[in-house]
Design a protein around this motif. Structure first.
Motif, PDB file in Angstrom:
ATOM      1  N   ASN A 119       0.839  -1.249  -0.151  1.00  0.00           N
ATOM      2  CA  ASN A 119       0.010  -0.095   0.079  1.00  0.00           C
ATOM      3  C   ASN A 119       0.797   1.374   0.046  1.00  0.00           C
ATOM      4  N   PHE A 120       2.012   1.295   0.219  1.00  0.00           N
ATOM      5  CA  PHE A 120       2.849   2.438   0.243  1.00  0.00           C
ATOM      6  C   PHE A 120       4.235   1.994  -0.428  1.00  0.00           C
ATOM      7  N   LYS A 121       4.671   2.630  -1.330  1.00  0.00           N
ATOM      8  CA  LYS A 121       5.805   2.469  -2.104  1.00  0.00           C
ATOM      9  C   LYS A 121       6.684   3.632  -1.956  1.00  0.00           C
TER      10      LYS A 121
ATOM     11  N   THR B  28      12.478  -4.420   0.730  1.00  0.00           N
ATOM     12  CA  THR B  28      11.076  -4.109   0.505  1.00  0.00           C
ATOM     13  C   THR B  28      10.760  -3.859  -0.798  1.00  0.00           C
ATOM     14  N   LEU B  29      11.679  -2.963  -1.470  1.00  0.00           N
ATOM     15  CA  LEU B  29      11.339  -2.869  -2.868  1.00  0.00           C
ATOM     16  C   LEU B  29      11.559  -3.761  -3.599  1.00  0.00           C
ATOM     17  N   LEU B  30      12.321  -4.938  -3.524  1.00  0.00           N
ATOM     18  CA  LEU B  30      12.253  -5.957  -4.355  1.00  0.00           C
ATOM     19  C   LEU B  30      11.363  -6.853  -4.128  1.00  0.00           C
ATOM     20  N   LEU B  31      10.686  -7.168  -2.867  1.00  0.00           N
ATOM     21  CA  LEU B  31       9.693  -7.832  -2.751  1.00  0.00           C
ATOM     22  C   LEU B  31       8.284  -7.552  -3.014  1.00  0.00           C
ATOM     23  N   GLN B  32       8.353  -6.037  -2.927  1.00  0.00           N
ATOM     24  CA  GLN B  32       7.013  -5.452  -3.574  1.00  0.00           C
ATOM     25  C   GLN B  32       7.186  -5.620  -5.055  1.00  0.00           C
ATOM     26  N   ARG B  33       8.124  -5.386  -6.005  1.00  0.00           N
ATOM     27  CA  ARG B  33       8.114  -5.908  -7.201  1.00  0.00           C
ATOM     28  C   ARG B  33       7.571  -7.210  -7.546  1.00  0.00           C
ATOM     29  N   ILE B  34       8.127  -8.088  -6.968  1.00  0.00           N
ATOM     30  CA  ILE B  34       7.782  -9.650  -7.167  1.00  0.00           C
ATOM     31  C   ILE B  34       6.504  -9.665  -6.939  1.00  0.00           C
ATOM     32  N   ARG B  35       5.818  -9.220  -5.698  1.00  0.00           N
ATOM     33  CA  ARG B  35       4.441  -9.540  -5.759  1.00  0.00           C
ATOM     34  C   ARG B  35       3.516  -8.590  -6.773  1.00  0.00           C
ATOM     35  N   GLU B  36       4.159  -7.684  -6.964  1.00  0.00           N
ATOM     36  CA  GLU B  36       3.269  -6.608  -8.128  1.00  0.00           C
ATOM     37  C   GLU B  36       3.346  -7.689  -9.496  1.00  0.00           C
ATOM     38  N   MET B  37       4.405  -8.218  -9.631  1.00  0.00           N
ATOM     39  CA  MET B  37       4.574  -9.025 -10.995  1.00  0.00           C
ATOM     40  C   MET B  37       3.393 -10.091 -11.070  1.00  0.00           C
ATOM     41  N   GLY B  38       3.209 -10.768  -9.789  1.00  0.00           N
ATOM     42  CA  GLY B  38       1.941 -11.629  -9.753  1.00  0.00           C
ATOM     43  C   GLY B  38       2.320 -13.011 -10.606  1.00  0.00           C
ATOM     44  N   VAL B  39       3.685 -13.322 -10.823  1.00  0.00           N
ATOM     45  CA  VAL B  39       4.111 -14.612 -11.690  1.00  0.00           C
ATOM     46  C   VAL B  39       4.515 -15.722 -10.633  1.00  0.00           C
ATOM     47  N   PRO B  40       4.419 -16.978 -10.835  1.00  0.00           N
ATOM     48  CA  PRO B  40       4.725 -18.174  -9.915  1.00  0.00           C
ATOM     49  C   PRO B  40       6.236 -18.008  -9.358  1.00  0.00           C
TER      50      PRO B  40
ATOM     51  N   TYR C 283      10.580  13.612   4.031  1.00  0.00           N
ATOM     52  CA  TYR C 283       9.256  14.306   4.618  1.00  0.00           C
ATOM     53  C   TYR C 283       8.293  13.991   4.071  1.00  0.00           C
ATOM     54  N   ARG C 284       7.976  14.150   2.580  1.00  0.00           N
ATOM     55  CA  ARG C 284       6.679  13.782   2.163  1.00  0.00           C
ATOM     56  C   ARG C 284       6.401  12.212   2.197  1.00  0.00           C
ATOM     57  N   GLU C 285       7.409  11.429   1.973  1.00  0.00           N
ATOM     58  CA  GLU C 285       6.993  10.043   2.169  1.00  0.00           C
ATOM     59  C   GLU C 285       6.770   9.694   3.681  1.00  0.00           C
ATOM     60  N   TYR C 286       7.265  10.307   4.555  1.00  0.00           N
ATOM     61  CA  TYR C 286       7.087  10.092   5.780  1.00  0.00           C
ATOM     62  C   TYR C 286       5.551  10.296   6.355  1.00  0.00           C
ATOM     63  N   LEU C 287       5.197  11.374   5.539  1.00  0.00           N
ATOM     64  CA  LEU C 287       3.708  11.865   5.962  1.00  0.00           C
ATOM     65  C   LEU C 287       2.808  10.841   5.287  1.00  0.00           C
ATOM     66  N   GLY C 288       3.179  10.336   4.211  1.00  0.00           N
ATOM     67  CA  GLY C 288       2.290   9.334   3.530  1.00  0.00           C
ATOM     68  C   GLY C 288       2.266   8.083   4.210  1.00  0.00           C
ATOM     69  N   LEU C 289       3.525   7.432   4.544  1.00  0.00           N
ATOM     70  CA  LEU C 289       3.568   6.461   5.416  1.00  0.00           C
ATOM     71  C   LEU C 289       2.896   6.470   6.673  1.00  0.00           C
ATOM     72  N   THR C 290       2.961   7.452   7.227  1.00  0.00           N
ATOM     73  CA  THR C 290       2.111   7.427   8.511  1.00  0.00           C
ATOM     74  C   THR C 290       0.703   7.860   8.378  1.00  0.00           C
ATOM     75  N   GLY C 291       0.072   7.983   7.086  1.00  0.00           N
ATOM     76  CA  GLY C 291      -1.080   8.183   6.910  1.00  0.00           C
ATOM     77  C   GLY C 291      -1.676   9.833   7.326  1.00  0.00           C
ATOM     78  N   VAL C 292      -0.797  10.681   7.462  1.00  0.00           N
ATOM     79  CA  VAL C 292      -0.980  11.842   7.787  1.00  0.00           C
ATOM     80  C   VAL C 292      -1.423  12.772   6.639  1.00  0.00           C
TER      81      VAL C 292
END
Length: 400
Positions: free
Chosen positions: A21-23, A49-61, A153-162
């Motif tokens: 949900n956050f990249k 986390t960046l690598l694992l998110q990419r693999i999950r997004e690819m959706g391949v076996p 700072y922008r990403e921090y605000l996004g990650l914390t849901g602010v």
């Protein structure tokens, strides 16, 4: 279960658990279709986390896209090139290799895989200290390299849901006609959240336990100096303690105007090796050296000022509350250094891209130091929105 099945099961388990949900800012900027991609960055910035998110997004076996960490004990007794070959023979198409600097001869293995399996796409991550052009097998002509920095700072605000916001270009930020209150709508109070960001928000793992972040950062610093730096050419791991001592001396005096002889005396480091140690610390993203504007770094003997890399380190390395002036300057150079060139001007605090000049301070800071300079700006840390001709400091945290 065979060895390859066990590795693929581990990869699948890690991928299934990662949140998407956050990249990070870099995710959308990577050209994922390239055959060989390298991502380097300081410890704790979120490369795994960046690598694992990419693999999950690819959706391949799992047998087509797999994650292998090269600091896994498995690779102490198994060759990377042999393991990757088995993965390829089993239908592998995308190989994601983490912590490559922990594997001896990693660049040679990756070069062989690149040359022998042209339809296998490889993404690897490593410490910010790695220099692929100086590795045994030069990958600089083959790999598309990126660097992942800590949270803006922008990403921090996004990650914390602010607050959610796209990144701003510097031209947008400096546009005097921009009505920022319309961009930052609702009950968003930027200064309310800036203080915790400066203390613990730069490293994504803060969310796990903010209260213990200082001790975790101190541990991270020791690991970087005592283990990661061992991968640097010309570095003698026996000098790790002296480098740590040098870092602590700098932390007590930032922003430091270098007197290398004095620095050598205070840190018990030989005068002739201080410059090398400063370079090592900068490559590890623990400090940042600021050089004069308009001069080639290669021609310099020493920087004009030395800062810690980010404000979180100031809190982790200090026994008291860090100096406010140091924090605001550290924040500014840290946020601007992603995608921009920051240097030391003859007037003002910072020059950016050889085009803009900035003077950093509080509400009472005047334009005296930048009087008569075109494309110059006051930046103040105690204002929510622009006041007359001054820009709020926090706004520069939205550049990436």
């Amino acid at each position: 279960m065979c060895i390859m099945d066990a590795l693929l099961q581990k990869s699948e388990n890690l991928t299934a658990k990662v949140q998407t949900n956050f990249k990070r800012y870099l995710y959308s900027g990577i050209k994922w279709n390239n055959r060989l991609i390298g991502i380097k960055g300081a410890r704790g910035t979120g490369k795994t986390t960046l690598l694992l998110q990419r693999i999950r997004e690819m959706g391949v076996p799992p047998n087509e896209a797999a994650y292998f960490s090269l600091d896994d004990l498995f690779f102490t007794t198994h060759l990377l090139v042999d393991t990757a070959e088995k993965f390829y023979r089993g239908g592998g198409k995308y190989l994601f290799l983490d912590e490559v600097h922990k594997y001896e001869g990693w660049s040679r293995h990756i070069k062989n895989l690149y040359d022998f399996y042209p339809d296998l796409k490889i993404v690897f991550t490593g410490s910010s200290i790695i220099d692929i052009s100086r590795e045994e097998a030069d990958l600089s002509r083959r790999a598309l390299m990126y660097e992942l920095y800590g949270l803006s700072y922008r990403e921090y605000l996004g990650l914390t849901g602010v607050f959610q916001s796209p990144a701003l270009g510097i031209d947008e930020l400096l546009d005097p006609s921009r009505e920022w209150r319309k961009h930052f709508t609702g009950d968003f109070r930027p200064l309310q959240h800036l203080a915790p960001y400066l203390k613990y928000g730069y490293y994504p793992f803060f969310a796990e336990d903010p209260e213990s972040l200082s001790s975790r950062l101190q541990q991270l610093i020791r690991i970087v100096v005592e283990y990661d730096m061992a991968e640097l050419q010309d570095f003698d791991v026996r000098n790790a303690r002296k480098i740590l001592q040098l870092l602590y001396v700098l932390a007590m005096n930032v922003p430091y105007k270098p007197n290398l002889a004095e620095l050598a005396r205070k840190s018990a480091v030989h005068r002739n090796t201080v410059s090398n140690y400063l370079y090592f610390l900068e490559q590890a993203r623990l400090i940042r050296q600021l050089y004069p504007a308009g001069i080639s770094i290669a021609a310099l003997q020493k920087p004009e000022k030395i800062y810690l890399d980010n404000p979180n380190l100031a809190f982790a390395l200090s026994d008291s509350i860090p100096d406010r002036g140091n924090l605001r300057e550290t924040f500014f150079i840290n946020q601007l250094s992603v995608g921009h060139r920051v240097s030391y001007p003859s007037q003002g605090d910072f020059a950016v891209d050889g085009k803009w000049t900035f003077e950093i301070g509080g509400r009472n800071k005047t334009r005296q130091q930048i009087k008569g300079i075109e494309m110059s700006f006051r930046v103040i840390d105690d204002s929510e929105y622009p006041v007359t001709d001054a820009l709020p400091l926090w706004l520069f945290g939205f550049l990436y």
